[in-house]
Write a protein that holds these residues in place. Sequence first.
Motif, PDB file in Angstrom:
ATOM      1  N   THR A 189    -128.450  12.315  -2.155  1.00  0.00           N
ATOM      2  CA  THR A 189    -127.188  12.081  -1.458  1.00  0.00           C
ATOM      3  C   THR A 189    -127.231  12.692  -0.071  1.00  0.00           C
ATOM      4  O   THR A 189    -126.796  12.078   0.896  1.00  0.00           O
ATOM      5  CB  THR A 189    -126.014  12.672  -2.266  1.00  0.00           C
ATOM      6  OG1 THR A 189    -126.031  12.098  -3.567  1.00  0.00           O
ATOM      7  CG2 THR A 189    -124.695  12.403  -1.600  1.00  0.00           C
ATOM      8  N   LEU A 190    -127.790  13.903   0.027  1.00  0.00           N
ATOM      9  CA  LEU A 190    -127.905  14.564   1.331  1.00  0.00           C
ATOM     10  C   LEU A 190    -128.809  13.761   2.256  1.00  0.00           C
ATOM     11  O   LEU A 190    -128.478  13.535   3.414  1.00  0.00           O
ATOM     12  CB  LEU A 190    -128.445  15.982   1.167  1.00  0.00           C
ATOM     13  CG  LEU A 190    -128.658  16.770   2.457  1.00  0.00           C
ATOM     14  CD1 LEU A 190    -127.365  16.893   3.246  1.00  0.00           C
ATOM     15  CD2 LEU A 190    -129.224  18.124   2.155  1.00  0.00           C
ATOM     16  N   LYS A 191    -129.952  13.299   1.742  1.00  0.00           N
ATOM     17  CA  LYS A 191    -130.855  12.502   2.567  1.00  0.00           C
ATOM     18  C   LYS A 191    -130.186  11.222   3.035  1.00  0.00           C
ATOM     19  O   LYS A 191    -130.324  10.823   4.178  1.00  0.00           O
ATOM     20  CB  LYS A 191    -132.132  12.171   1.791  1.00  0.00           C
ATOM     21  CG  LYS A 191    -133.084  13.313   1.668  1.00  0.00           C
ATOM     22  CD  LYS A 191    -134.336  12.856   0.970  1.00  0.00           C
ATOM     23  CE  LYS A 191    -135.297  13.989   0.767  1.00  0.00           C
ATOM     24  NZ  LYS A 191    -136.505  13.549   0.075  1.00  0.00           N
ATOM     25  N   GLY A 198    -125.897  18.307  20.032  1.00  0.00           N
ATOM     26  CA  GLY A 198    -127.102  19.083  19.768  1.00  0.00           C
ATOM     27  C   GLY A 198    -127.407  19.303  18.305  1.00  0.00           C
ATOM     28  O   GLY A 198    -128.292  20.082  17.985  1.00  0.00           O
ATOM     29  N   GLU A 199    -126.690  18.645  17.415  1.00  0.00           N
ATOM     30  CA  GLU A 199    -126.935  18.864  15.998  1.00  0.00           C
ATOM     31  C   GLU A 199    -128.160  18.112  15.485  1.00  0.00           C
ATOM     32  O   GLU A 199    -128.760  18.517  14.499  1.00  0.00           O
ATOM     33  CB  GLU A 199    -125.702  18.479  15.174  1.00  0.00           C
ATOM     34  CG  GLU A 199    -125.818  18.914  13.733  1.00  0.00           C
ATOM     35  CD  GLU A 199    -124.566  18.670  12.924  1.00  0.00           C
ATOM     36  OE1 GLU A 199    -123.656  17.975  13.395  1.00  0.00           O
ATOM     37  OE2 GLU A 199    -124.511  19.176  11.796  1.00  0.00           O
ATOM     38  N   VAL A 231    -132.843  17.407  11.873  1.00  0.00           N
ATOM     39  CA  VAL A 231    -134.241  16.997  11.708  1.00  0.00           C
ATOM     40  C   VAL A 231    -135.050  18.163  11.135  1.00  0.00           C
ATOM     41  O   VAL A 231    -135.831  17.992  10.194  1.00  0.00           O
ATOM     42  CB  VAL A 231    -134.831  16.506  13.051  1.00  0.00           C
ATOM     43  CG1 VAL A 231    -136.346  16.355  12.965  1.00  0.00           C
ATOM     44  CG2 VAL A 231    -134.182  15.190  13.456  1.00  0.00           C
ATOM     45  N   ALA A 232    -134.868  19.352  11.691  1.00  0.00           N
ATOM     46  CA  ALA A 232    -135.621  20.529  11.239  1.00  0.00           C
ATOM     47  C   ALA A 232    -135.291  20.889   9.800  1.00  0.00           C
ATOM     48  O   ALA A 232    -136.193  21.170   9.000  1.00  0.00           O
ATOM     49  CB  ALA A 232    -135.348  21.718  12.163  1.00  0.00           C
ATOM     50  N   THR A 233    -134.004  20.889   9.449  1.00  0.00           N
ATOM     51  CA  THR A 233    -133.639  21.273   8.089  1.00  0.00           C
ATOM     52  C   THR A 233    -134.005  20.198   7.074  1.00  0.00           C
ATOM     53  O   THR A 233    -134.394  20.526   5.952  1.00  0.00           O
ATOM     54  CB  THR A 233    -132.143  21.634   7.986  1.00  0.00           C
ATOM     55  OG1 THR A 233    -131.351  20.554   8.474  1.00  0.00           O
ATOM     56  CG2 THR A 233    -131.827  22.903   8.768  1.00  0.00           C
ATOM     57  N   THR A 234    -133.922  18.943   7.455  1.00  0.00           N
ATOM     58  CA  THR A 234    -134.338  17.874   6.544  1.00  0.00           C
ATOM     59  C   THR A 234    -135.838  17.969   6.284  1.00  0.00           C
ATOM     60  O   THR A 234    -136.289  17.839   5.140  1.00  0.00           O
ATOM     61  CB  THR A 234    -133.968  16.485   7.111  1.00  0.00           C
ATOM     62  OG1 THR A 234    -132.558  16.415   7.249  1.00  0.00           O
ATOM     63  CG2 THR A 234    -134.442  15.375   6.191  1.00  0.00           C
ATOM     64  N   ALA A 235    -136.620  18.218   7.317  1.00  0.00           N
ATOM     65  CA  ALA A 235    -138.068  18.379   7.146  1.00  0.00           C
ATOM     66  C   ALA A 235    -138.365  19.587   6.247  1.00  0.00           C
ATOM     67  O   ALA A 235    -139.233  19.513   5.369  1.00  0.00           O
ATOM     68  CB  ALA A 235    -138.748  18.539   8.497  1.00  0.00           C
ATOM     69  N   ALA A 236    -137.630  20.681   6.437  1.00  0.00           N
ATOM     70  CA  ALA A 236    -137.823  21.878   5.605  1.00  0.00           C
ATOM     71  C   ALA A 236    -137.517  21.566   4.144  1.00  0.00           C
ATOM     72  O   ALA A 236    -138.268  21.968   3.245  1.00  0.00           O
ATOM     73  CB  ALA A 236    -136.936  23.022   6.110  1.00  0.00           C
ATOM     74  N   MET A 237    -136.429  20.858   3.904  1.00  0.00           N
ATOM     75  CA  MET A 237    -136.064  20.521   2.526  1.00  0.00           C
ATOM     76  C   MET A 237    -137.075  19.568   1.904  1.00  0.00           C
ATOM     77  O   MET A 237    -137.419  19.708   0.725  1.00  0.00           O
ATOM     78  CB  MET A 237    -134.653  19.949   2.473  1.00  0.00           C
ATOM     79  CG  MET A 237    -133.587  21.009   2.718  1.00  0.00           C
ATOM     80  SD  MET A 237    -131.902  20.407   2.467  1.00  0.00           S
ATOM     81  CE  MET A 237    -131.684  19.405   3.924  1.00  0.00           C
ATOM     82  N   ASP A 238    -137.543  18.606   2.672  1.00  0.00           N
ATOM     83  CA  ASP A 238    -138.546  17.670   2.154  1.00  0.00           C
ATOM     84  C   ASP A 238    -139.834  18.406   1.766  1.00  0.00           C
ATOM     85  O   ASP A 238    -140.401  18.158   0.696  1.00  0.00           O
ATOM     86  CB  ASP A 238    -138.852  16.574   3.174  1.00  0.00           C
ATOM     87  CG  ASP A 238    -137.722  15.575   3.330  1.00  0.00           C
ATOM     88  OD1 ASP A 238    -136.800  15.544   2.487  1.00  0.00           O
ATOM     89  OD2 ASP A 238    -137.752  14.814   4.324  1.00  0.00           O
TER      90      ASP A 238
END
Length: 130
Positions: A3-5, A27-28, A33-40
């Motif tokens: 759901t978050l993705k 600027g969000e 992008v950074a947090t989505t990559a971290a979660m992935d």
Amino acid sequence: MQTLKLGLALIALSVGSGVAGAALAGGEQPFLVATTAAMDRMMAAMQIKPSGDVDRDFEAMMTPHHQGAIDMAVAELKYGRNEQLKRIAQEIIVDQQQEIAAMQLALGKPLPPSAPAPTQGAMPPMNMEH
């Protein structure tokens, strides 16, 4: 997680319009992008093949979980503006690094190599000629 993705993907698609566009224009987007990559990375690394040793499996799953928290905290430090949240992010980094080291020690694994904190770049060489 899906759901978050999906939500992040929808936000990314609507950059040019409405509230989502305003949030990303503010600027969000780099933070997302950074947090989505971290979660992935975290979720992929947590998908382990069971070893038959519960303790080793626990450490194998928790280490990337803690690293994900570190990576997200680094994104807060880089992109966040709230000084109280940035201080909490610094504490998260220290705490999670200590917990990773403690789990590795508990299993008799070597400690990870020393490195600058993720919020610090490599230190410039010191000029010893003075």
